[in-house]
Design an enzyme around this catalytic site. Sequence first.
Site, PDB file in Angstrom:
ATOM      1  N   HIS A 143     -28.456 -15.063  25.402  1.00 53.52           N
ATOM      2  CA  HIS A 143     -27.406 -14.878  26.317  1.00 53.52           C
ATOM      3  C   HIS A 143     -26.685 -16.505  26.817  1.00 53.52           C
ATOM      4  CE1 HIS A 143     -28.848 -11.027  26.965  1.00 53.52           C
ATOM      5  NE2 HIS A 143     -28.231 -10.673  27.897  1.00 53.52           N
ATOM      6  N   GLU A 183     -17.582  -4.320  24.913  1.00 55.89           N
ATOM      7  CA  GLU A 183     -16.843  -5.583  24.972  1.00 55.89           C
ATOM      8  C   GLU A 183     -15.504  -5.338  24.075  1.00 55.89           C
ATOM      9  OE1 GLU A 183     -20.134  -5.460  24.101  1.00 55.89           O
ATOM     10  OE2 GLU A 183     -21.020  -5.984  26.050  1.00 55.89           O
ATOM     11  N   SER A 221     -22.443  -9.141  37.775  1.00 56.77           N
ATOM     12  CA  SER A 221     -22.462 -10.596  37.299  1.00 56.77           C
ATOM     13  C   SER A 221     -21.140 -11.240  37.055  1.00 56.77           C
ATOM     14  CB  SER A 221     -23.047 -10.374  36.195  1.00 56.77           C
ATOM     15  OG  SER A 221     -24.516  -9.701  36.228  1.00 56.77           O
ATOM     16  N   ASP A 235     -32.426 -15.904  31.209  1.00 57.95           N
ATOM     17  CA  ASP A 235     -32.110 -14.994  30.065  1.00 57.95           C
ATOM     18  C   ASP A 235     -32.008 -15.333  28.556  1.00 57.95           C
ATOM     19  OD1 ASP A 235     -31.887 -12.687  31.525  1.00 57.95           O
ATOM     20  OD2 ASP A 235     -29.605 -12.620  31.719  1.00 57.95           O
ATOM     21  N   HIS A 258      -4.209   3.140  -3.294  1.00 56.39           N
ATOM     22  CA  HIS A 258      -4.332   2.767  -2.154  1.00 56.39           C
ATOM     23  C   HIS A 258      -3.597   1.470  -1.707  1.00 56.39           C
ATOM     24  CE1 HIS A 258      -6.303   0.994   1.608  1.00 56.39           C
ATOM     25  NE2 HIS A 258      -6.049  -0.184   0.990  1.00 56.39           N
ATOM     26  N   HIS A 281       0.822  -1.198  -0.047  1.00 53.17           N
ATOM     27  CA  HIS A 281       0.082   0.009   0.040  1.00 53.17           C
ATOM     28  C   HIS A 281       1.068   1.333   0.008  1.00 53.17           C
ATOM     29  CE1 HIS A 281      -2.237  -3.320   1.814  1.00 53.17           C
ATOM     30  NE2 HIS A 281      -3.514  -2.760   1.281  1.00 53.17           N
TER      31      HIS A 281
END
Length: 665
Positions: free
Chosen positions: A475, A413, A385, A471, A265, A34
């Site tokens: 989950h 996350e 939890s 749940d 690119h 590149h």
Amino acid sequence: MAKSELIEGVEARRLANAVRALAMDAVEKAKSGHPGMPMGMADAATVLFSRFLKFDPADPAWPDRDRFVLSAGHGSMLLYALLYLTGYADMTLDEIKRFRQLGSKTPGHPEYGHAEGVETTTGPLGQGLANAVGMAMAEAHLNARFGPELVDHRTWVIAGDGCLMEGISQEAISLVGRHRLNKLIVIWDDNSISIDGAISLADATDQKARFVASGWNVLSCDGLDAADVGRALEAATASDKPVLIACKTTIGFGSPKKAGTAHAHGEPLGSEELALTKSALGWEYSPFETPEDVLTAWRKIGARGAAQREAWAGRLKQSPSKAEFLAAINGDNVDAGLAALAEHAAKVAQAKPSLATRASSGAAIEAMFAAVPELVGGSADLTGSNLTRPKTGATDFKPENRSGRYVHYGVREHAMAAIMNGMALHRGIIPYGGTFLTFSDYSRPAIRLAALMGVRVIHVMTHDSIGLGEDGPTHQPVEQLAALRAIPNLLVFRPADAVETAECWQAALANETGPSVLALSRQATPALRSDASDNLSARGAYELLPAEGGAARVALFASGAEVALAVQARELLQAEGIPTRVVSTPCFELFDVQDEDYQDEVVGSPDEVRIGVEAGIGQGWFEMFALSDFIGMAEFGASAPAKDLFAHFGITAEAVAEAAKALLA
Ligand SMILES: Cc1ncc(C[n+]2csc(CCOP(=O)(O)OP(=O)(O)O)c2C)c(N)n1
């Protein structure tokens, strides 16, 4: 660009053209790569490296160096050229010529551990930016712990449009904006081009407004004008917030036909266009040649940091915190943590608590947190939890308390995992962070990079099966354990009880060459071990209970909460006179590296019926333990109390015993 801008007696543009030329030549020789990004950003990077970046090629790992992250990793030749020009010993001209070749220090994208000066592996867009947030957080934390005498450096990033389009960028910039980490400076290669063409094909975001909304200061400059870049960078160093510098550039700058287009690119310019470009830039040298005046100037730039590094070394020598600082950087307190965990394991072996393994993990964290001041924990908004926050010793990391050792990552996350990678790469911090195992899918790209880089990051992933119950299937992890086990150099632990949880934490903490995942139950598990004198989990799998009344006819292999179920199945079978043994399998990867004799002993004789039990898919199980059958999940879970779900999906002691008997018949 102001022609008069001189650096070490050479025009800034001429210094930058040396970067451009090396990038063009290396891509041309490799026949792939590149060139466009390095050609566009060469002027800005020249200003950064020559006037702002604190570094010393003679001591690349100097702890108080500034960190430079090339988040737009496809532009790797920009970094390699700068490392060569500034005099990093291992970045020779030969390595530049071996760009993208097997075993070179110049792989297609920058890879941590290949060449000195490459702070992290980049290429998957957006990761580098989030790593840099982790590095800036690490700096802020260690600055609070050891003071500016020992820790006072910046983190600089070059990011492209691609990095800013990736979702992880929003997670990362909003977290760091909240923390007002003003030593993070992101230079955005604002060239309006990506692979498919104009950015406007797919994005109309007002990036500057987005960063302002996330708590940043935003500056702009002409990225092709060294003086203007210098002005912006100077202003950035005085900011009270993280800074985005929108740096207007032209991709493939200098190329008469390709500049400003997506053609610059990701492909070689081609010999004709390369010649035209060099001539347009006034660069009349042969391939890979850097004229002496230019190389001398660059080497002088590289030599400048030595004085700062020596001054720092002098301060360290005088510092009463010297030993503590070095222990932190080198991870020396891990041994004390391992000892604390061994003591804790011995206690729980005696106490025999029936606890969810997430709760046992919380107790293990509690037991070692004081012994390892480098542990910085956190959770993606699931603290209560995941049980990641020790009751004592942890305060929140925040602007008013940067020495806090607990990070509220928010619901992020992916960034959490990438930020933890950055913290570990920075050194001085051993990060761990929690979420639900099912959301490991959200963290996965960063976990993979931690494994590729070989850095110690510990993921606490709770609610590890249908055992989480109500749940429901969104989950309940089903394929996640297998998917994580598929990542090379990642240790996936699934402990069965409190002793195993302490042992798995020990093995994870000791694993300094890669990440670990601890998969932990929501539901309580009975104590299975009464002796913790030997870390059996560190062998990956071991015989928990032998067969009674003769040679084993059935061997049950199980992990996590399902080990207790295998123990019950064994009782049923033993009651019917069928000698049955149980093997606990907390970590496939560690079992896989045991010697063959040990593996054979644990797997057992071919005459046995071997059944695996795990509330997940069977992928990987059959090969690992030469199974005859597997009791687990073959579909998504459902929303119901856990007990009902295990019965519904046939993961019960009775089902295991029946399967064994059917195979024996
Ligand atoms: C996560 C991820 N998705 C896709 C790619 C493939 N890719 C590499 S560069 C690029 C375009 C990046 O555009 P930009 O950041 O503007 O870089 P420039 O074209 O300016 O060099 C893409 C899609 C990647 N490397 N990482």
